[in-house]
Design a protein around this motif. Structure first.
Motif, short mmCIF file in Angstrom:
data_model
loop_
_atom_site.label_atom_id
_atom_site.label_comp_id
_atom_site.label_asym_id
_atom_site.label_seq_id
_atom_site.Cartn_x
_atom_site.Cartn_y
_atom_site.Cartn_z
N ILE A 94 -5.14 -0.64 3.31
CA ILE A 94 -3.69 -0.63 3.11
C ILE A 94 -3.34 -1.07 1.69
N ASN B 94 -4.42 1.37 -1.13
CA ASN B 94 -3.53 2.53 -1.22
C ASN B 94 -2.22 2.20 -1.92
N SER B 95 -1.91 0.90 -2.06
CA SER B 95 -0.64 0.49 -2.64
C SER B 95 -0.76 0.00 -4.08
N ALA C 79 10.19 -1.09 -0.38
CA ALA C 79 9.71 -0.17 0.63
C ALA C 79 9.26 -0.95 1.86
N ASN D 90 6.56 -0.81 5.04
CA ASN D 90 5.36 -0.22 5.63
C ASN D 90 5.21 -0.79 7.04
N LEU E 52 2.82 -0.74 9.02
CA LEU E 52 1.46 -1.21 9.29
C LEU E 52 0.91 -0.67 10.61
N PHE F 162 5.09 -5.87 9.87
CA PHE F 162 5.47 -4.93 8.81
C PHE F 162 5.19 -5.55 7.45
N SER G 280 7.53 -4.42 0.40
CA SER G 280 7.08 -4.47 -0.99
C SER G 280 8.25 -4.27 -1.93
#
Length: 250
Positions: free
Chosen positions: A36, A39-40, A215, A217, A219, A243, A246
């Protein structure tokens, strides 16, 4: 009543048994979380990371494993001791500080990334904390805050929590629930996000504090992983959602 003293005392007590994750530092769970975050973030860049409310060091050690320079801070001396033990056992170096998430002992613009896990709900002044986290970030630095709707006041959620507590009592596993209520019951009204933690409220706080590119996410990968490892009663009654929120400093 000194909320922070109550909070520190509770987590000092819990530090000997608390697992930051379904299976603590289980390799499979860490792999899900790493994916996770990878990817961020920009790949290949070594970041200065601050883990606020580091607890047993779950996120701090995760980011250190990913090659970043990591500092952790927590109000609980007991949790920090657990984090040090985990760091030694895993052979991973992180810097650890005893301190307050709402009054950080770090200079302005020092970190590339600030992270937290399951912390915002228990802060007396979350808006003050977010301002502090923004202060210690470099321009264009990122913030990742993970939390959950642990004490959602809606009737259906309350019923499920009561049933879950009953199941724990039946299995003689409710001692921590009772101690938690004794500690947090008198201060819950002093914690703005105790019952109002949601991705929308947390995201709004980020925006009001001046973060951009916010944002949410949900999860899903983590929640699916955890669901597959829960007992039948946990899957039936434990529907808390977690969650990640960000944002980026201008």
């Amino acid at each position: 009543m000194d909320c922070k003293k109550v909070i520190a005392n509770y987590w000092n007590f819990r530090s000997s048994t608390y697992k930051n994750g379904v299976n603590g530092f289980d390799e499979e769970e860490r792999t899900v979380w790493k994916q996770i975050f990878e990817n961020s973030l920009d790949s290949g860049k070594r970041l200065k990371v601050l883990d606020v409310g580091t607890g047993t060091g779950f996120l701090a050690l995760l980011f250190a494993e990913m090659g970043h320079e990591v500092t952790g801070i927590d109000i609980s001396a007991g949790m920090l001791e657990k984090a040090r033990n985990n760091s030694d056992n895993m052979g991973i170096e992180i810097d650890l500080f005893h301190g307050d998430a709402e009054n950080l002992p770090f200079e302005d613009g020092h970190f590339d990334l600030v992270v937290s896990k399951y912390l915002l709900w228990t802060l007396p002044e979350p808006s003050c904390a977010i301002r502090e986290w923004k202060r210690v970030l470099k321009p264009e630095g990122m913030i990742f805050a993970i939390d959950g709707n642990w004490f959602d006041p809606r009737p259906d959620k309350r019923i499920k929590r009561r049933l879950s507590e009953f199941a724990a009592r039946f299995a003689k596993k409710n001692q921590y629930n009772l101690i938690f209520k004794d500690c947090y019951g008198p201060i819950r009204n002093s914690l703005p996000f105790y019952e109002k933690m949601s991705p929308e409220n947390a995201s709004l706080l980020f925006s009001e504090t001046g973060f951009v590119n916010t944002a949410i996410n949900p999860l899903r990968e983590v929640q699916e992983f955890q669901k597959n490892r829960h007992s039948f009663s946990q899957r039936l009654l434990g529907d808390n959602s977690i969650f990640l929120i960000s944002g980026q400093k201008k």
